[in-house]
Design an enzyme around this catalytic site. Structure first.
Site, PDB file in Angstrom:
ATOM      1  N   LYS A  82       0.613  -1.360  -0.180  1.00  0.00           N
ATOM      2  CA  LYS A  82      -0.093   0.065   0.080  1.00  0.00           C
ATOM      3  C   LYS A  82       0.919   1.165   0.065  1.00  0.00           C
ATOM      4  O   LYS A  82       1.929   1.535   0.961  1.00  0.00           O
ATOM      5  CB  LYS A  82      -0.741   0.138   1.465  1.00  0.00           C
ATOM      6  CG  LYS A  82      -2.013   1.199   1.410  1.00  0.00           C
ATOM      7  CD  LYS A  82      -3.156   1.468   2.593  1.00  0.00           C
ATOM      8  CE  LYS A  82      -3.925   2.410   2.311  1.00  0.00           C
ATOM      9  NZ  LYS A  82      -4.572   2.345   3.683  1.00  0.00           N
ATOM     10  N   LYS A  86      -1.948  -1.426  -4.163  1.00  0.00           N
ATOM     11  CA  LYS A  86      -2.477  -0.387  -4.190  1.00  0.00           C
ATOM     12  C   LYS A  86      -2.104   1.072  -3.497  1.00  0.00           C
ATOM     13  O   LYS A  86      -0.720   1.241  -3.381  1.00  0.00           O
ATOM     14  CB  LYS A  86      -3.999  -0.605  -2.710  1.00  0.00           C
ATOM     15  CG  LYS A  86      -4.581   0.635  -2.007  1.00  0.00           C
ATOM     16  CD  LYS A  86      -5.021   0.111  -1.041  1.00  0.00           C
ATOM     17  CE  LYS A  86      -5.989   1.616  -0.844  1.00  0.00           C
ATOM     18  NZ  LYS A  86      -6.813   1.541   0.211  1.00  0.00           N
TER      19      LYS A  86
END
Ligand code: PBG
Length: 332
Positions: free
Chosen positions: A202, A256
């Site tokens: 992330k 992400k």
């Protein structure tokens, strides 16, 4: 594998692009509603919904309305839904105690969805940011994120979500050691079948802006998340994180944001061969919707093309706010 391409005119690569039938025969990737996980926002109150201004087409719903929305999505062939709570400033505290309350709106929504559509997989978010007075995913002391004390809190969150019936836990906090701690606690408390889809790679991204708006965190956040989310310049570090999360007990991993990081998806899939997901985040959604609303892009076409990009890059599935709209198009 080296592609065999004899010289022209033996090879005319356009031959196989001539008709819809030939194109369909040689198409390498396919999209299906079963590729989608639908992220939804829930809020306090009854029988109401309101639009998220920066995400045209996305609503916040009260918990009593989430069951019907989930049932409709499941009916479209979407197998999983991911719940995010909107919490006002007055519900945020320094100790974040609401995060592991079985009666917070996220946990109520899990129970609501499981009773409305038991077959649908319910995914959660594990991080302190919706409950934290300063908008961070971890506890803050003297301007520092306190990793290990945060992990203890995340474990409490995870166990409460599992007790409420969650099928997939989504630690999105990027603390070190959280996957192992959550997995050990799940095993100890007889939740051995609860899966973990780790937000493994992330990145500290500006594409999360509209989401922070949707969950009420924009005005809360002080500073940035650069000491725990990844530097957008790195790829080897993502491989180390995948290795680490898998060894600690993650069942699935996520990259992400999505579109700017498809190179990472491809590397994860090629190097590890594990269930790999990507999150087409709020900012990606917002920019396509904004351009479509202005007539600058064909909204449906870019939606489908962007989702196909995830499949081509190696994703087994995509978290996307487009899930219901894309499923409807795919179902004709
Ligand atoms: C919070 C969380 C974020 C998103 C999912 N979980 C925001 C953040 O890290 O600040 C972003 C999702 C999106 O932008 O659509 N831990």
């Amino acid at each position: 594998m080296k592609p065999v391409v004899p010289p022209f005119p033996n090879a005319r690569l356009r031959r196989l692009r001539q008709s819809p039938a030939l194109r369909a025969m040689v198409r390498e990737n396919a999209l299906s509603p079963s590729d989608f996980i639908w992220p939804v926002f829930v809020m306090e109150g009854t029988d109401a919904e309101e639009p998220v201004a920066s995400m045209p087409g996305v609503m916040r719903r009260t918990v009593d309305r989430i069951g019907a929305a989930a049932r409709e999505a499941y009916g479209l062939g979407i197998p999983a839904i991911c719940v995010f709570p909107y919490t006002g400033m007055e519900q945020r505290t320094e100790d974040c105690a609401l995060a592991w309350s079985p009666d917070n709106i996220a946990n109520r929504a899990i129970r609501e969805i499981k009773s409305a559509v038991p077959e649908m997989a319910v995914m959660t978010d594990i991080a302190l940011d919706p409950y934290n007075i300063n908008g961070h995913d971890g506890f803050v002391e003297n301007g520092q994120i306190i990793n290990d004390r945060t992990v203890d809190a995340l474990v409490k969150m995870a166990l409460t979500q599992a007790k409420c019936g969650a099928d997939i836990l989504g630690p999105s906090d990027m603390m070190d050691g959280r996957i192992g701690a959550i997995r050990a606690a799940l095993e100890a408390e007889s939740h051995q079948n609860v899966t973990i889809l780790s937000y493994t790679a992330k990145y500290a991204s500006a594409f999360y802006g509209p989401f922070r708006d949707a969950v009420g965190a924009s005005s809360a956040l002080t500073g940035d998340k650069n000491t725990y989310q990844m530097d957008p310049a790195n790829t080897d570090e993502a491989m180390r994180l995948v290795q680490r999360d898998l060894s600690e007990g993650a069942d699935m991993v996520m990259v992400k944001p999505g579109m700017p990081y498809l190179d990472i998806v491809r590397r994860v899939k090629t190097e590890f061969g594990v269930p790999t997901f990507a999150y087409q985040v709020s900012g990606e959604y917002a920019m396509m919707q904004a351009a479509a609303a202005n007539g600058w892009l064909d909204g449906d076409a870019v939606m489908m093309e962007s989702l196909m990009g995830f499949k081509r890059a190696g994703c087994d599935g995509v978290l996307t706010y487009f899930a219901p709209a894309a499923a409807k198009l795919l179902n004709g």
